[in-house]
Design a protein around this motif. Structure first.
Motif, PDB file in Angstrom:
ATOM      1  N   TYR A 231       0.957  -1.285   0.019  1.00  0.00           N
ATOM      2  CA  TYR A 231       0.059   0.039  -0.333  1.00  0.00           C
ATOM      3  C   TYR A 231       0.946   1.327  -0.172  1.00  0.00           C
ATOM      4  CZ  TYR A 231      -3.590  -3.091   1.418  1.00  0.00           C
ATOM      5  OH  TYR A 231      -4.371  -4.536   1.679  1.00  0.00           O
ATOM      6  N   ILE A 232       0.437   2.328  -0.674  1.00  0.00           N
ATOM      7  CA  ILE A 232       0.911   3.559  -0.694  1.00  0.00           C
ATOM      8  C   ILE A 232       0.041   4.492  -0.257  1.00  0.00           C
ATOM      9  CG2 ILE A 232       2.208   5.331  -1.768  1.00  0.00           C
ATOM     10  CD1 ILE A 232       4.154   3.110  -1.504  1.00  0.00           C
ATOM     11  N   ILE A 233      -0.007   5.476   0.788  1.00  0.00           N
ATOM     12  CA  ILE A 233      -0.728   6.258   1.283  1.00  0.00           C
ATOM     13  C   ILE A 233       0.053   7.626   1.059  1.00  0.00           C
ATOM     14  CG2 ILE A 233      -1.803   7.068   3.289  1.00  0.00           C
ATOM     15  CD1 ILE A 233      -1.687   4.389   4.430  1.00  0.00           C
ATOM     16  N   GLU A 234      -0.947   8.670   0.660  1.00  0.00           N
ATOM     17  CA  GLU A 234      -0.442  10.058   0.164  1.00  0.00           C
ATOM     18  C   GLU A 234      -1.482  10.968   1.107  1.00  0.00           C
ATOM     19  OE1 GLU A 234       1.100   9.637  -4.437  1.00  0.00           O
ATOM     20  OE2 GLU A 234      -0.883  10.709  -3.802  1.00  0.00           O
ATOM     21  N   LEU A 235      -0.697  11.603   2.175  1.00  0.00           N
ATOM     22  CA  LEU A 235      -1.482  12.718   2.886  1.00  0.00           C
ATOM     23  C   LEU A 235      -0.939  13.986   2.527  1.00  0.00           C
ATOM     24  CD1 LEU A 235      -3.080  13.103   5.210  1.00  0.00           C
ATOM     25  CD2 LEU A 235      -1.012  12.916   6.841  1.00  0.00           C
ATOM     26  N   ARG A 236      -1.993  14.905   2.381  1.00  0.00           N
ATOM     27  CA  ARG A 236      -1.807  16.310   1.942  1.00  0.00           C
ATOM     28  C   ARG A 236      -2.457  17.207   3.033  1.00  0.00           C
ATOM     29  NH1 ARG A 236      -1.826  13.275  -2.719  1.00  0.00           N
ATOM     30  NH2 ARG A 236      -0.099  13.812  -4.325  1.00  0.00           N
ATOM     31  N   ASN A 237      -1.911  18.478   2.983  1.00  0.00           N
ATOM     32  CA  ASN A 237      -2.730  19.592   3.461  1.00  0.00           C
ATOM     33  C   ASN A 237      -4.217  19.733   2.781  1.00  0.00           C
ATOM     34  OD1 ASN A 237      -1.147  20.459   6.036  1.00  0.00           O
ATOM     35  ND2 ASN A 237       0.329  20.452   4.290  1.00  0.00           N
ATOM     36  N   THR A 238      -4.025  19.697   1.472  1.00  0.00           N
ATOM     37  CA  THR A 238      -5.050  20.406   0.821  1.00  0.00           C
ATOM     38  C   THR A 238      -5.071  19.134  -0.753  1.00  0.00           C
ATOM     39  OG1 THR A 238      -3.765  21.872  -0.805  1.00  0.00           O
ATOM     40  CG2 THR A 238      -5.143  22.651   1.267  1.00  0.00           C
ATOM     41  N   GLU A 239      -6.140  19.195  -1.498  1.00  0.00           N
ATOM     42  CA  GLU A 239      -6.230  18.215  -2.326  1.00  0.00           C
ATOM     43  C   GLU A 239      -5.151  18.504  -3.505  1.00  0.00           C
ATOM     44  OE1 GLU A 239     -10.017  17.620  -3.759  1.00  0.00           O
ATOM     45  OE2 GLU A 239     -10.868  16.749  -1.794  1.00  0.00           O
ATOM     46  N   ASP A 240      -4.817  19.771  -3.745  1.00  0.00           N
ATOM     47  CA  ASP A 240      -4.203  20.099  -4.867  1.00  0.00           C
ATOM     48  C   ASP A 240      -2.494  20.351  -4.502  1.00  0.00           C
ATOM     49  OD1 ASP A 240      -4.640  22.340  -3.403  1.00  0.00           O
ATOM     50  OD2 ASP A 240      -5.123  23.730  -5.137  1.00  0.00           O
ATOM     51  N   GLU A 241      -2.243  19.879  -3.078  1.00  0.00           N
ATOM     52  CA  GLU A 241      -0.746  20.279  -2.740  1.00  0.00           C
ATOM     53  C   GLU A 241       0.014  19.226  -3.508  1.00  0.00           C
ATOM     54  OE1 GLU A 241       0.978  20.773   1.319  1.00  0.00           O
ATOM     55  OE2 GLU A 241       0.473  18.849   1.259  1.00  0.00           O
ATOM     56  N   GLU A 242       1.243  19.687  -3.869  1.00  0.00           N
ATOM     57  CA  GLU A 242       2.266  18.751  -4.622  1.00  0.00           C
ATOM     58  C   GLU A 242       3.169  18.603  -3.525  1.00  0.00           C
ATOM     59  OE1 GLU A 242       5.533  18.860  -8.594  1.00  0.00           O
ATOM     60  OE2 GLU A 242       4.010  20.648  -7.926  1.00  0.00           O
TER      61      GLU A 242
END
Length: 264
Positions: A231-242
Motif C-alpha cells: 500500500y502507498i498512502i498519500e497525505l496532503r494538507n489540501t487536495e491540490d498540494e504537490e
C-alpha cells in the motif's frame, strides 16, 4: 449457529422525496434483511451494511430496487474494507486511478486515515506500507495513532519525531511479528550506517507490518522498489498540494549518534 452474512448496499438518490429511506427500510424488513449500519456517503449517496441469511434475499432486493425511479444502485456486494469505512465515516477513501494500491487523504480526513491504517495493521503476515507527505502534515502521528487503535506496539527504527533515532539493533523481544516497525526513508537512506541497513533487512524478513515514511526516497539507494510495497498512502494538507521532496529538509544526524537501544 448464526450463518447470516453481511452485504454492502450503496445507492445514489436521483429524486430526494420525503419518506424514501422509510420505504427502503420497510422493504428490507419485509425481506427479513436487517440494517447493521447506515450513513450518507459522498455525492448524494447512502450506504448500508445489511445482514441476512440467504443470498436469494439480496437477489430479490436488487430486483425490486432496480424498478425504483428515485434511486440507482451503485454497489451491492460483500463488504470490502473501504465500504465499511465509508459507512463508518460518511466518506470514501480515494484511490489512484492508475495505481489501485495508492490511497489519497487530506489533513481533515485524519480520522479516516487512522481507521484505515489500523485495519491494515490488524491483518496478519508481512505487509509493507509507504506514506508520502510534506513535513508536519501528520504522517508519523497518524501511524502511531493507528497502532494504538490496532493494539500494536510500535518501534521507531529511524525517526526524528521525538529524538533523532537510527537504530542498529533490536533487543530480543522486539523481534516480534506483532510489533509495528516504523522507518523514516529520508533518515535511513541519508544518515544511516551499514549496521542500520542490516537491521532493516532483518526486519523486512519478519512476517509483520512495516511502515516507511517517504518511500520514494527509501527506494532510491536500496535494493527495494515501490513494487515491493503493498500500500502507498498519500497525505496532503489540501487536495491540490504537490508533494515535493526537494523541499523536505530534515535535521542532520551526527555520524556518532547511535540510539540502538532507544525505544519509545
Amino acid at each position: 449457529m448464526d450463518e447470516r452474512k453481511e452485504y454492502y448496499l450503496e445507492y445514489e438518490i436521483k429524486i430526494n422525496r420525503p419518506g424514501l429511506l422509510g420505504d427502503i427500510s420497510s422493504l428490507l424488513g419485509m425481506l427479513s434483511i436487517n440494517i447493521v449500519t447506515i450513513n450518507g456517503v459522498e455525492n448524494s449517496r447512502r450506504g448500508m451494511l445489511l445482514l441476512c441469511r440467504h443470498e436469494e434475499q439480496i437477489e430479490r432486493l436488487k430486483s425490486i430496487l432496480d424498478t425504483m425511479e428515485t434511486i440507482r444502485i451503485t454497489k451491492l456486494r460483500l463488504p470490502k474494507l473501504r465500504d465499511r469505512l465509508a459507512v463508518r465515516h460518511g466518506r470514501y477513501i480515494h484511490s489512484d486511478v492508475d495505481d489501485r494500491k495508492t490511497f489519497r487523504f487530506v489533513r481533515d480526513e485524519l480520522g479516516l486515515l487512522v481507521d484505515f491504517m489500523a485495519e491494515l495493521y490488524k491483518k496478519e503476515g508481512h505487509r509493507l506500507i509507504g506514506i508520502r507527505g510534506m513535513p508536519r502534515v501528520g504522517k508519523t502521528e497518524s501511524i502511531v495513532a493507528a497502532s494504538v487503535c490496532a493494539n500494536r506496539k510500535w518501534l521507531f527504527v529511524s525517526s526524528t519525531l521525538l529524538k533523532q533515532t537510527v537504530r542498529s539493533q533490536l533487543i530480543r523481544d522486539e523481534y516480534n511479528e506483532d510489533n509495528l516497525f516504523i522507518i523514516d526513508g529520508i533518515v535511513s537512506t541519508r544518515r544511516a550506517s551499514e549496521k542500520h541497513w542490516q537491521l532493516i533487512r532483518e526486519i523486512m524478513h519478519i512476517p509483520g507490518t512495516k511502515v516507511v515514511e517517504h518511500p520514494d526516497i527509501f527506494v532510491q539507494q536500496t535494493e527495494y522498489s515501490l513494487e515491493d510495497f503493498d500500500y502507498i498512502i498519500e497525505l496532503r494538507n489540501t487536495e491540490d498540494e504537490e508533494i515535493r521532496y526537494e523541499s523536505v529538509e530534515r535535521p542532520s544526524l551526527s555520524q556518532d549518534s547511535d540510539f540502538s537501544m532507544f525505544d519509545f
